[in-house]
Scaffold this motif. Structure first.
Motif, PDB file in Angstrom:
ATOM      1  N   PHE A  53      36.589  62.772  42.748  1.00 52.83           N
ATOM      2  CA  PHE A  53      37.833  62.889  41.844  1.00 52.83           C
ATOM      3  C   PHE A  53      38.414  61.469  41.658  1.00 52.83           C
ATOM      4  O   PHE A  53      39.672  60.975  41.565  1.00 52.83           O
ATOM      5  CB  PHE A  53      39.165  63.725  42.552  1.00 52.83           C
ATOM      6  CG  PHE A  53      38.802  64.995  42.911  1.00 52.83           C
ATOM      7  CD1 PHE A  53      38.305  66.031  41.945  1.00 52.83           C
ATOM      8  CD2 PHE A  53      38.525  65.517  44.327  1.00 52.83           C
ATOM      9  CE1 PHE A  53      38.119  67.445  42.335  1.00 52.83           C
ATOM     10  CE2 PHE A  53      38.408  66.639  44.434  1.00 52.83           C
ATOM     11  CZ  PHE A  53      38.197  67.824  43.473  1.00 52.83           C
ATOM     12  N   HIS A  54      37.513  60.589  41.379  1.00 57.80           N
ATOM     13  CA  HIS A  54      37.697  59.099  40.975  1.00 57.80           C
ATOM     14  C   HIS A  54      38.409  58.139  42.104  1.00 57.80           C
ATOM     15  O   HIS A  54      38.956  57.234  41.868  1.00 57.80           O
ATOM     16  CB  HIS A  54      38.520  59.007  39.663  1.00 57.80           C
ATOM     17  CG  HIS A  54      37.832  59.658  38.457  1.00 57.80           C
ATOM     18  ND1 HIS A  54      38.122  59.551  37.313  1.00 57.80           N
ATOM     19  CD2 HIS A  54      36.969  60.673  38.391  1.00 57.80           C
ATOM     20  CE1 HIS A  54      37.443  60.276  36.516  1.00 57.80           C
ATOM     21  NE2 HIS A  54      36.562  60.982  37.187  1.00 57.80           N
ATOM     22  N   GLY A  55      38.585  58.860  43.247  1.00 66.36           N
ATOM     23  CA  GLY A  55      39.314  58.313  44.169  1.00 66.36           C
ATOM     24  C   GLY A  55      40.960  58.113  44.306  1.00 66.36           C
ATOM     25  O   GLY A  55      41.531  57.594  44.652  1.00 66.36           O
ATOM     26  N   GLN A  56      41.382  59.316  43.116  1.00 68.00           N
ATOM     27  CA  GLN A  56      42.686  59.020  42.884  1.00 68.00           C
ATOM     28  C   GLN A  56      43.572  60.066  43.771  1.00 68.00           C
ATOM     29  O   GLN A  56      44.878  60.174  43.604  1.00 68.00           O
ATOM     30  CB  GLN A  56      42.893  59.328  41.441  1.00 68.00           C
ATOM     31  CG  GLN A  56      42.516  57.898  40.698  1.00 68.00           C
ATOM     32  CD  GLN A  56      42.455  58.316  39.075  1.00 68.00           C
ATOM     33  OE1 GLN A  56      43.451  57.534  38.635  1.00 68.00           O
ATOM     34  NE2 GLN A  56      41.880  58.895  38.711  1.00 68.00           N
ATOM     35  N   LEU A  57      43.170  60.935  44.374  1.00 70.75           N
ATOM     36  CA  LEU A  57      43.617  62.120  45.238  1.00 70.75           C
ATOM     37  C   LEU A  57      44.042  61.744  46.582  1.00 70.75           C
ATOM     38  O   LEU A  57      43.518  62.332  47.457  1.00 70.75           O
ATOM     39  CB  LEU A  57      42.964  63.466  45.024  1.00 70.75           C
ATOM     40  CG  LEU A  57      42.550  64.166  43.576  1.00 70.75           C
ATOM     41  CD1 LEU A  57      41.971  65.268  43.603  1.00 70.75           C
ATOM     42  CD2 LEU A  57      44.206  64.058  42.786  1.00 70.75           C
ATOM     43  N   GLU A  58      44.716  60.833  46.746  1.00 67.97           N
ATOM     44  CA  GLU A  58      45.204  60.262  48.111  1.00 67.97           C
ATOM     45  C   GLU A  58      45.850  61.033  48.890  1.00 67.97           C
ATOM     46  O   GLU A  58      45.822  61.172  50.070  1.00 67.97           O
ATOM     47  CB  GLU A  58      45.903  58.769  47.820  1.00 67.97           C
ATOM     48  CG  GLU A  58      45.198  57.625  47.311  1.00 67.97           C
ATOM     49  CD  GLU A  58      46.024  56.685  46.972  1.00 67.97           C
ATOM     50  OE1 GLU A  58      47.086  56.352  47.456  1.00 67.97           O
ATOM     51  OE2 GLU A  58      45.582  55.521  46.289  1.00 67.97           O
ATOM     52  N   GLN A  59      46.605  62.161  48.380  1.00 61.33           N
ATOM     53  CA  GLN A  59      47.446  63.049  49.178  1.00 61.33           C
ATOM     54  C   GLN A  59      46.624  64.299  49.520  1.00 61.33           C
ATOM     55  O   GLN A  59      47.264  65.128  50.195  1.00 61.33           O
ATOM     56  CB  GLN A  59      48.440  63.326  48.374  1.00 61.33           C
ATOM     57  CG  GLN A  59      49.602  62.370  48.334  1.00 61.33           C
ATOM     58  CD  GLN A  59      51.066  62.620  47.646  1.00 61.33           C
ATOM     59  OE1 GLN A  59      51.473  63.968  47.902  1.00 61.33           O
ATOM     60  NE2 GLN A  59      51.718  61.683  47.093  1.00 61.33           N
ATOM     61  N   LEU A  60      45.408  64.431  48.923  1.00 61.45           N
ATOM     62  CA  LEU A  60      44.596  65.661  49.200  1.00 61.45           C
ATOM     63  C   LEU A  60      44.226  65.825  50.757  1.00 61.45           C
ATOM     64  O   LEU A  60      43.833  64.790  51.269  1.00 61.45           O
ATOM     65  CB  LEU A  60      43.106  65.477  48.490  1.00 61.45           C
ATOM     66  CG  LEU A  60      42.400  66.841  48.375  1.00 61.45           C
ATOM     67  CD1 LEU A  60      43.074  67.858  47.833  1.00 61.45           C
ATOM     68  CD2 LEU A  60      41.271  66.674  47.773  1.00 61.45           C
ATOM     69  N   SER A  61      44.768  66.602  51.452  1.00 60.55           N
ATOM     70  CA  SER A  61      44.725  66.844  52.780  1.00 60.55           C
ATOM     71  C   SER A  61      43.847  68.158  53.074  1.00 60.55           C
ATOM     72  O   SER A  61      43.404  68.422  54.228  1.00 60.55           O
ATOM     73  CB  SER A  61      45.995  66.982  53.569  1.00 60.55           C
ATOM     74  OG  SER A  61      46.660  67.915  53.135  1.00 60.55           O
ATOM     75  N   HIS A  62      43.641  69.154  52.212  1.00 61.86           N
ATOM     76  CA  HIS A  62      42.966  70.427  52.382  1.00 61.86           C
ATOM     77  C   HIS A  62      42.310  70.711  51.020  1.00 61.86           C
ATOM     78  O   HIS A  62      42.751  70.939  50.098  1.00 61.86           O
ATOM     79  CB  HIS A  62      44.030  71.511  52.684  1.00 61.86           C
ATOM     80  CG  HIS A  62      43.609  72.826  52.913  1.00 61.86           C
ATOM     81  ND1 HIS A  62      43.279  73.109  54.124  1.00 61.86           N
ATOM     82  CD2 HIS A  62      43.156  73.831  52.376  1.00 61.86           C
ATOM     83  CE1 HIS A  62      42.688  74.382  54.512  1.00 61.86           C
ATOM     84  NE2 HIS A  62      42.619  74.892  53.295  1.00 61.86           N
ATOM     85  N   LEU A  63      40.944  70.618  51.342  1.00 59.31           N
ATOM     86  CA  LEU A  63      39.872  70.903  50.449  1.00 59.31           C
ATOM     87  C   LEU A  63      38.938  72.069  51.137  1.00 59.31           C
ATOM     88  O   LEU A  63      38.093  71.663  52.065  1.00 59.31           O
ATOM     89  CB  LEU A  63      39.019  69.522  50.034  1.00 59.31           C
ATOM     90  CG  LEU A  63      37.976  69.674  49.002  1.00 59.31           C
ATOM     91  CD1 LEU A  63      38.360  70.145  47.828  1.00 59.31           C
ATOM     92  CD2 LEU A  63      37.238  68.249  48.876  1.00 59.31           C
TER      93      LEU A  63
END
Length: 124
Positions: free
Chosen positions: A100-110
């Motif tokens: 994701f281009h390294g932009q989803l810093e808050q992503l904690s559940h994938l």
């Protein structure tokens, strides 16, 4: 005919094959949570999905037939949960090897199990 099409303040639920109604429906950019599980979806790059909002925090698209995720997900900076398991994903949006281009810093559940992925790029 029952239509399971729920709106709350910032949440949109579409259940069980009612995507055709949703396709002509709301501007999803106003929602913080979008649940589209088990709707036989193939493509998220059409219709209302061209306008993902930066405030989107939760996207649940599990149990569909999606083959690719739209690049717009990379700009949902507040996204914390992305449940994309049980689809037909073959690749994920990336740039320079970063998911994701390294932009989803808050992503904690994938969740990605049950897809056709060969490579999962780095989150860092």
């Amino acid at each position: 005919m029952k239509i399971f099409f729920f709106y709350t303040n910032a949440k949109c639920n579409i259940r069980k094959d009612f995507f055709n109604i949703f396709h002509r429906g709301p501007d999803i950019s106003v929602y913080k949570k979008i649940h589209l599980e088990n709707n036989n979806l193939k493509d998220l790059s059409i219709g209302p999905f061209n306008s993902f909002a930066p405030d989107l925090r939760q996207l649940k698209i599990a149990g569909n037939r999606i083959t690719t995720l739209p690049e717009m997900i990379s700009y949902c900076y507040k996204l914390r949960t992305l449940r994309a398991h049980g689809n037909c994903l073959t690749e994920l949006p990336q740039k320079h090897g970063r998911l994701f281009h390294g932009q989803l810093e808050q992503l904690s559940h994938l969740t990605l199990q049950g897809n056709l992925l060969k490579i999962i790029p780095s989150l860092e």
